[in-house]
Design a protein around this motif. Structure first.
Motif, PDB file in Angstrom:
ATOM      1  N   LEU A  91      53.718  33.407   3.076  1.00  0.00           N
ATOM      2  CA  LEU A  91      54.360  32.860   1.890  1.00  0.00           C
ATOM      3  C   LEU A  91      54.818  31.423   2.131  1.00  0.00           C
ATOM      4  O   LEU A  91      54.626  30.546   1.275  1.00  0.00           O
ATOM      5  N   ILE A  92      55.389  31.168   3.291  1.00  0.00           N
ATOM      6  CA  ILE A  92      55.816  29.814   3.632  1.00  0.00           C
ATOM      7  C   ILE A  92      54.604  28.887   3.713  1.00  0.00           C
ATOM      8  O   ILE A  92      54.653  27.742   3.255  1.00  0.00           O
ATOM      9  N   ASP A  93      53.506  29.370   4.271  1.00  0.00           N
ATOM     10  CA  ASP A  93      52.261  28.595   4.309  1.00  0.00           C
ATOM     11  C   ASP A  93      51.788  28.262   2.900  1.00  0.00           C
ATOM     12  O   ASP A  93      51.343  27.150   2.627  1.00  0.00           O
ATOM     13  N   TYR A  94      51.914  29.218   1.996  1.00  0.00           N
ATOM     14  CA  TYR A  94      51.489  29.004   0.613  1.00  0.00           C
ATOM     15  C   TYR A  94      52.385  27.973  -0.094  1.00  0.00           C
ATOM     16  O   TYR A  94      51.899  27.155  -0.885  1.00  0.00           O
ATOM     17  N   LEU A  95      53.677  28.001   0.208  1.00  0.00           N
ATOM     18  CA  LEU A  95      54.622  27.127  -0.488  1.00  0.00           C
ATOM     19  C   LEU A  95      54.623  25.689   0.027  1.00  0.00           C
ATOM     20  O   LEU A  95      54.926  24.770  -0.727  1.00  0.00           O
ATOM     21  N   PHE A 123      58.720  18.025  12.581  1.00  0.00           N
ATOM     22  CA  PHE A 123      59.953  18.756  12.822  1.00  0.00           C
ATOM     23  C   PHE A 123      60.743  18.980  11.530  1.00  0.00           C
ATOM     24  O   PHE A 123      61.376  20.014  11.364  1.00  0.00           O
ATOM     25  N   GLY A 124      60.689  18.029  10.612  1.00  0.00           N
ATOM     26  CA  GLY A 124      61.369  18.191   9.328  1.00  0.00           C
ATOM     27  C   GLY A 124      60.809  19.370   8.552  1.00  0.00           C
ATOM     28  O   GLY A 124      61.560  20.159   7.956  1.00  0.00           O
ATOM     29  N   THR A 125      59.500  19.501   8.572  1.00  0.00           N
ATOM     30  CA  THR A 125      58.853  20.648   7.928  1.00  0.00           C
ATOM     31  C   THR A 125      59.271  21.939   8.614  1.00  0.00           C
ATOM     32  O   THR A 125      59.493  22.962   7.955  1.00  0.00           O
ATOM     33  N   ALA A 126      59.394  21.895   9.940  1.00  0.00           N
ATOM     34  CA  ALA A 126      59.802  23.083  10.685  1.00  0.00           C
ATOM     35  C   ALA A 126      61.233  23.488  10.326  1.00  0.00           C
ATOM     36  O   ALA A 126      61.534  24.683  10.228  1.00  0.00           O
ATOM     37  N   VAL A 127      62.114  22.511  10.108  1.00  0.00           N
ATOM     38  CA  VAL A 127      63.497  22.825   9.730  1.00  0.00           C
ATOM     39  C   VAL A 127      63.531  23.482   8.355  1.00  0.00           C
ATOM     40  O   VAL A 127      64.206  24.503   8.156  1.00  0.00           O
ATOM     41  N   ILE A 128      62.780  22.930   7.407  1.00  0.00           N
ATOM     42  CA  ILE A 128      62.735  23.513   6.058  1.00  0.00           C
ATOM     43  C   ILE A 128      62.130  24.913   6.110  1.00  0.00           C
ATOM     44  O   ILE A 128      62.631  25.850   5.474  1.00  0.00           O
ATOM     45  N   ALA A 129      61.060  25.076   6.889  1.00  0.00           N
ATOM     46  CA  ALA A 129      60.442  26.392   7.033  1.00  0.00           C
ATOM     47  C   ALA A 129      61.398  27.370   7.709  1.00  0.00           C
ATOM     48  O   ALA A 129      61.442  28.551   7.342  1.00  0.00           O
ATOM     49  N   LEU A 183      63.893  28.614   5.080  1.00  0.00           N
ATOM     50  CA  LEU A 183      63.269  29.599   4.200  1.00  0.00           C
ATOM     51  C   LEU A 183      62.976  30.900   4.940  1.00  0.00           C
ATOM     52  O   LEU A 183      63.202  31.999   4.414  1.00  0.00           O
ATOM     53  N   PHE A 184      62.502  30.785   6.181  1.00  0.00           N
ATOM     54  CA  PHE A 184      62.196  31.972   6.974  1.00  0.00           C
ATOM     55  C   PHE A 184      63.469  32.772   7.264  1.00  0.00           C
ATOM     56  O   PHE A 184      63.444  34.004   7.255  1.00  0.00           O
ATOM     57  N   SER A 185      64.585  32.084   7.494  1.00  0.00           N
ATOM     58  CA  SER A 185      65.854  32.777   7.722  1.00  0.00           C
ATOM     59  C   SER A 185      66.295  33.540   6.485  1.00  0.00           C
ATOM     60  O   SER A 185      66.774  34.676   6.583  1.00  0.00           O
ATOM     61  N   ILE A 186      66.138  32.924   5.324  1.00  0.00           N
ATOM     62  CA  ILE A 186      66.497  33.596   4.072  1.00  0.00           C
ATOM     63  C   ILE A 186      65.615  34.818   3.852  1.00  0.00           C
ATOM     64  O   ILE A 186      66.097  35.900   3.496  1.00  0.00           O
ATOM     65  N   LEU A 187      64.317  34.657   4.072  1.00  0.00           N
ATOM     66  CA  LEU A 187      63.400  35.778   3.908  1.00  0.00           C
ATOM     67  C   LEU A 187      63.699  36.883   4.917  1.00  0.00           C
ATOM     68  O   LEU A 187      63.569  38.072   4.603  1.00  0.00           O
ATOM     69  N   ASN A 188      64.099  36.504   6.129  1.00  0.00           N
ATOM     70  CA  ASN A 188      64.441  37.499   7.148  1.00  0.00           C
ATOM     71  C   ASN A 188      65.655  38.326   6.767  1.00  0.00           C
ATOM     72  O   ASN A 188      65.754  39.498   7.155  1.00  0.00           O
ATOM     73  N   LEU A 189      66.586  37.751   6.033  1.00  0.00           N
ATOM     74  CA  LEU A 189      67.723  38.531   5.542  1.00  0.00           C
ATOM     75  C   LEU A 189      67.241  39.697   4.686  1.00  0.00           C
ATOM     76  O   LEU A 189      67.701  40.830   4.833  1.00  0.00           O
ATOM     77  N   PHE A 190      66.310  39.407   3.780  1.00  0.00           N
ATOM     78  CA  PHE A 190      65.774  40.461   2.915  1.00  0.00           C
ATOM     79  C   PHE A 190      64.916  41.449   3.704  1.00  0.00           C
ATOM     80  O   PHE A 190      64.974  42.654   3.461  1.00  0.00           O
ATOM     81  N   LEU A 246      75.464  25.269  11.776  1.00  0.00           N
ATOM     82  CA  LEU A 246      74.257  24.721  11.151  1.00  0.00           C
ATOM     83  C   LEU A 246      73.197  24.329  12.175  1.00  0.00           C
ATOM     84  O   LEU A 246      72.016  24.268  11.850  1.00  0.00           O
ATOM     85  N   PHE A 247      73.612  24.084  13.410  1.00  0.00           N
ATOM     86  CA  PHE A 247      72.633  23.732  14.443  1.00  0.00           C
ATOM     87  C   PHE A 247      71.703  24.901  14.754  1.00  0.00           C
ATOM     88  O   PHE A 247      70.627  24.711  15.317  1.00  0.00           O
ATOM     89  N   LEU A 248      72.102  26.111  14.381  1.00  0.00           N
ATOM     90  CA  LEU A 248      71.217  27.266  14.575  1.00  0.00           C
ATOM     91  C   LEU A 248      69.914  27.114  13.801  1.00  0.00           C
ATOM     92  O   LEU A 248      68.871  27.632  14.217  1.00  0.00           O
ATOM     93  N   LEU A 249      69.959  26.388  12.678  1.00  0.00           N
ATOM     94  CA  LEU A 249      68.722  26.125  11.936  1.00  0.00           C
ATOM     95  C   LEU A 249      67.783  25.240  12.748  1.00  0.00           C
ATOM     96  O   LEU A 249      66.561  25.418  12.706  1.00  0.00           O
ATOM     97  N   VAL A 250      68.342  24.310  13.496  1.00  0.00           N
ATOM     98  CA  VAL A 250      67.532  23.470  14.380  1.00  0.00           C
ATOM     99  C   VAL A 250      66.925  24.313  15.497  1.00  0.00           C
ATOM    100  O   VAL A 250      65.756  24.140  15.848  1.00  0.00           O
TER     101      VAL A 250
END
Length: 113
Positions: free
Chosen positions: A16-20, A90-96, A99-106, A64-68
């Motif tokens: 999904l992240i690849d698609y977005l 790296f910026g793309t990796a941070v955004i991904a 999103l991946f963290s949010i999806l992992n919650l679900f 917030l550094f956990l996202l890094v």
């Protein structure tokens, strides 16, 4: 059984992240599944070490550094997989990672039920 379901759902989240995002390229579901396995291993071994080493900056940034750190694990996954899993920067990796963290919650909520 829950671990396998979690890996499959994480692979779908990566797809999904690849698609977005144009900055992430994954060559098919099998590559996403392999990336999911590698991410699970990195999260179990490397991530705790990184968290301990960066604890002061994590406290200063109120976590917030956990996202890094999550972005670093995604970049390490890319380095291990090579051409089948590409993140442009790296910026793309941070955004991904966000999103991946949010999806992992679900995903974790689904797998626990």
């Amino acid at each position: 059984m829950r671990w396998v379901l979690s890996l499959i759902l994480n692979a779908l989240a990566l797809m999904l992240i690849d698609y977005l995002f144009d900055g992430i390229t994954i060559d098919g579901f099998m590559m996403a599944l392999i990336a999911s396995i590698i991410l699970a291993v990195l999260n179990a071994i490397v991530k705790p070490i990184l968290i301990v080493l960066t604890l002061p900056i994590t406290i200063i940034t109120l976590g917030l550094f956990l996202l890094v750190i999550n972005a670093i694990t995604l970049m390490l996954t890319q380095a291990l997989l090579g051409d089948g899993f590409i993140i442009d920067g790296f910026g793309t990796a941070v955004i991904a990672a966000i999103l991946f963290s949010i999806l992992n919650l679900f995903i974790n909520k689904i797998v626990k039920e």
